[in-house]
Design a protein around this motif. Structure first.
Motif, PDB file in Angstrom:
ATOM      1  N   ILE A 129       0.838  -1.202   0.000  1.00  0.00           N
ATOM      2  CA  ILE A 129       0.000   0.000   0.000  1.00  0.00           C
ATOM      3  C   ILE A 129       0.872   1.251   0.000  1.00  0.00           C
ATOM      4  O   ILE A 129       0.644   2.196  -0.766  1.00  0.00           O
ATOM      5  CB  ILE A 129      -0.930   0.001   1.226  1.00  0.00           C
ATOM      6  CG1 ILE A 129      -1.876  -1.207   1.185  1.00  0.00           C
ATOM      7  CG2 ILE A 129      -1.755   1.289   1.280  1.00  0.00           C
ATOM      8  CD1 ILE A 129      -2.612  -1.449   2.482  1.00  0.00           C
ATOM      9  N   VAL A 130       1.897   1.253   0.852  1.00  0.00           N
ATOM     10  CA  VAL A 130       2.784   2.409   0.928  1.00  0.00           C
ATOM     11  C   VAL A 130       3.529   2.601  -0.385  1.00  0.00           C
ATOM     12  O   VAL A 130       3.693   3.730  -0.863  1.00  0.00           O
ATOM     13  CB  VAL A 130       3.778   2.255   2.098  1.00  0.00           C
ATOM     14  CG1 VAL A 130       4.760   3.420   2.121  1.00  0.00           C
ATOM     15  CG2 VAL A 130       3.035   2.182   3.428  1.00  0.00           C
ATOM     16  N   SER A 131       3.971   1.477  -0.995  1.00  0.00           N
ATOM     17  CA  SER A 131       4.696   1.576  -2.260  1.00  0.00           C
ATOM     18  C   SER A 131       3.819   2.117  -3.374  1.00  0.00           C
ATOM     19  O   SER A 131       4.287   2.871  -4.244  1.00  0.00           O
ATOM     20  CB  SER A 131       5.259   0.203  -2.651  1.00  0.00           C
ATOM     21  OG  SER A 131       6.288  -0.185  -1.778  1.00  0.00           O
ATOM     22  N   THR A 132       2.555   1.738  -3.379  1.00  0.00           N
ATOM     23  CA  THR A 132       1.641   2.309  -4.366  1.00  0.00           C
ATOM     24  C   THR A 132       1.423   3.785  -4.087  1.00  0.00           C
ATOM     25  O   THR A 132       1.423   4.617  -5.004  1.00  0.00           O
ATOM     26  CB  THR A 132       0.295   1.573  -4.334  1.00  0.00           C
ATOM     27  OG1 THR A 132       0.525   0.183  -4.598  1.00  0.00           O
ATOM     28  CG2 THR A 132      -0.656   2.120  -5.384  1.00  0.00           C
ATOM     29  N   ALA A 133       1.261   4.119  -2.814  1.00  0.00           N
ATOM     30  CA  ALA A 133       1.049   5.525  -2.445  1.00  0.00           C
ATOM     31  C   ALA A 133       2.249   6.383  -2.823  1.00  0.00           C
ATOM     32  O   ALA A 133       2.081   7.505  -3.317  1.00  0.00           O
ATOM     33  CB  ALA A 133       0.777   5.630  -0.943  1.00  0.00           C
ATOM     34  N   ASP A 134       3.465   5.854  -2.634  1.00  0.00           N
ATOM     35  CA  ASP A 134       4.629   6.684  -2.936  1.00  0.00           C
ATOM     36  C   ASP A 134       4.787   6.915  -4.441  1.00  0.00           C
ATOM     37  O   ASP A 134       5.196   7.984  -4.879  1.00  0.00           O
ATOM     38  CB  ASP A 134       5.919   6.123  -2.314  1.00  0.00           C
ATOM     39  CG  ASP A 134       6.292   4.736  -2.827  1.00  0.00           C
ATOM     40  OD1 ASP A 134       5.885   4.361  -3.937  1.00  0.00           O
ATOM     41  OD2 ASP A 134       7.010   4.019  -2.096  1.00  0.00           O
ATOM     42  N   SER A 135       4.419   5.908  -5.245  1.00  0.00           N
ATOM     43  CA  SER A 135       4.503   6.101  -6.698  1.00  0.00           C
ATOM     44  C   SER A 135       3.465   7.106  -7.179  1.00  0.00           C
ATOM     45  O   SER A 135       3.716   7.905  -8.075  1.00  0.00           O
ATOM     46  CB  SER A 135       4.332   4.767  -7.427  1.00  0.00           C
ATOM     47  OG  SER A 135       3.011   4.291  -7.346  1.00  0.00           O
ATOM     48  N   VAL A 136       2.286   7.075  -6.562  1.00  0.00           N
ATOM     49  CA  VAL A 136       1.237   8.048  -6.892  1.00  0.00           C
ATOM     50  C   VAL A 136       1.689   9.451  -6.514  1.00  0.00           C
ATOM     51  O   VAL A 136       1.546  10.401  -7.293  1.00  0.00           O
ATOM     52  CB  VAL A 136      -0.083   7.692  -6.173  1.00  0.00           C
ATOM     53  CG1 VAL A 136      -1.110   8.804  -6.364  1.00  0.00           C
ATOM     54  CG2 VAL A 136      -0.633   6.373  -6.697  1.00  0.00           C
TER      55      VAL A 136
END
Length: 502
Positions: free
Chosen positions: A343-350
């Motif tokens: 979830i955090v990795s998706t959030a950081d890419s966004v």
């Protein structure tokens, strides 16, 4: 021996994964201290991502909190009708293969950093570029909100409420901002690799544990047949229309996520891009399919959950299985960290892509064209943090289920797809028609969404896309000039790339 996630154990797991993410950011920064001096280096990792890292960063973008947590919960609530999640993830890969290789070649030739860069080069229209940037920023903000909520739900569910929803969100958002600021795309891609491995192993162990301790699909089927028979049948009539809607909306909309397109630009070469996408073709079965089965099996373990309770079904299943066996406890620790890190990795890419559109397409192109890359990056970072703060206030009391939030952003984002994809192939594309189609499509989608209108059972975003395409195509046929000055051959040869298309 008490093995369920609680108290100190949950906090230690959070700290462990948080420290790993921070270390990745620090090491990345130390190895490449020039990361903040170039937009290409900071936002695209210097266009140097190889097959494995590229695969995992695509994986993290495609399968995040809404997949593992949200889709299991939706499968629990609606039953076998949610099997559509597998084919629409396949559809995403098919759409990627339609446009990704060609767009990659253009990005390599012309140093394109953001999707708006491509639209600016193609149409030479300020109106098209600004409108597309606004729609993308809306979708990215919506996507980031979804991830913030997923972080809180994941932490609360997997620790049995020991770590509060709000505390989990704040902790990981601070971690994300720090390592993202330090290493940019490289930090994001490396954390994606870490979380992808942990997530895949953990999800499969959760499936095995669920089958061992709560029974397989036959047992779940018997329960559904007895207590919720409406969730057992195959969709017919309106259900099939709904499936088709999802295939179009998700298959096309998710493929044009701005953060996903930036991964295309980040590839080391075209071979690495194609190989990573080929490997991604297996993931709908190994991820979305497995998550769907876990949601169905949860019927026998936790019957009669309401909507809010079902949003934490994955965490509840993981805690229950961890309490049964030391091996599954270790596996669920891995899953816990994998889900949160995903979830955090998706959030950081966004957040990274959100910042890139602000810094390059808004600030750098229209507000301060003479700004250095370093200053543009700084402006993008600051605005990104302000946006996170605003979304954090909304996430504090989430407005709906993850699934509902997921659908809402795609209704708007899919309106950018014709300009991005059709513009790659159709030489007659007319800038004003593209703008009119995108604007009208977005307005129709927004009005229909908020008015809860679905004429003929067709989703608002699909209605918007249909009208968008009609305006685009008809306007281009009437007003467009053929052949256009920009063809793939001309672009790759460096010919006629500065003359605007009208």
């Amino acid at each position: 021996m008490e093995l369920a996630f609680s108290g100190t154990s949950g906090i230690l797991i959070m700290l462990f994964y948080g420290v790993i993410m921070l270390l990745i950011g620090v090491v990345t920064f130390m190895k490449n201290k020039k990361v903040h001096s170039s937009l290409e280096e900071y936002y695209l990792g210097g266009r140097g991502l190889g097959t494995m890292v590229l695969f995992f960063t695509f994986f993290a973008t495609q399968y995040s909190g809404n997949t593992v947590i949200g889709y299991s919960a939706e499968a629990y609530r609606v039953g076998y009708a949610n099997l559509v999640t597998v084919p629409f993830f396949i559809m995403i890969i098919l759409v990627y293969l339609v446009f990704a290789p060609r767009m990659y070649r253009l990005s390599k030739k012309h140093n394109i950093v953001t999707p708006v860069d491509w639209l600016e080069m193609k149409f030479k229209s300020k109106a098209v570029s600004i409108l597309a940037a606004i729609l993308m920023l809306y979708a990215l903000g919506n996507f980031l909100l979804e991830q913030l909520i997923a972080i809180g739900q994941g932490v609360a569910g997997l620790t049995g409420g020991t770590v509060p929803y709000q505390a989990g969100v704040i902790f990981f958002i601070v971690i994300m901002i720090i390592y993202g600021w330090l290493g940019g795309m490289r930090s994001v891609a490396y954390t994606d690799t870490m979380q992808g491995i942990a997530l895949l192993v953990g999800v499969f162990m959760l499936l095995i544990g669920t089958i061992i301790y709560f029974g397989g699909l036959p047992a779940a089927g018997d329960y559904i047949r007895t207590y919720s028979p409406e969730n057992l049948g195959v969709p017919e009539g309106g259900g099939l229309v709904r499936w088709t809607n999802f295939l179009i909306l998700v298959g096309i909309g998710a493929a044009v996520y701005p953060n996903a397109i930036q991964r295309i630009f980040s590839a080391k070469n075209e071979r690495a891009l194609k190989r990573s996408l080929t490997q991604m073709a297996w993931m709908p079965f190994l991820t979305a399919g497995v998550v769907f089965v876990i949601g169905i099996l949860s019927y026998t373990a936790f019957p009669n959950l309401n909507v809010e309770e079902s949003e934490q079904i994955v965490g509840m299943m993981a805690s229950a299985i961890a309490n049964e066996n030391i091996i599954f406890y270790i596996a669920m620790v891995l899953l816990f960290g994998g889900i949160i890190a995903a979830i955090v990795s998706t959030a950081d890419s966004v957040l990274l892509t959100f910042s890139s559109i602000i810094s390059k397409d808004i600030y750098g192109r229209y507000i301060n064209p003479d700004a250095t890359d370093n200053k543009k990056i700084l402006v993008g970072k600051i605005i990104g943090v302000i946006a996170v703060g605003f979304l954090l206030m909304i996430a504090w009391n989430p407005p709906g289920t993850l699934y509902q939030i997921f659908v809402l952003k795609l209704e708007i984002l899919v309106q950018v797809a014709p300009a991005l994809i059709l513009g790659l192939y159709w030489e007659r594309s007319h800038a004003r028609s593209v703008f009119a189609g995108m604007l009208i499509g977005a307005l129709v989608a927004a009005v229909f969404t908020f008015a809860s209108l679905t004429p003929l059972g067709i989703f608002s975003g699909v209605w918007g896309l249909i009208i968008n395409l009609m305006v685009y195509v008809c306007g281009s046929l009437i007003f467009g000039k053929a052949p256009s000055v920009i063809t793939e051959k001309n672009v790759l040869e460096g010919k006629n790339t500065t003359q605007p298309i009208r």
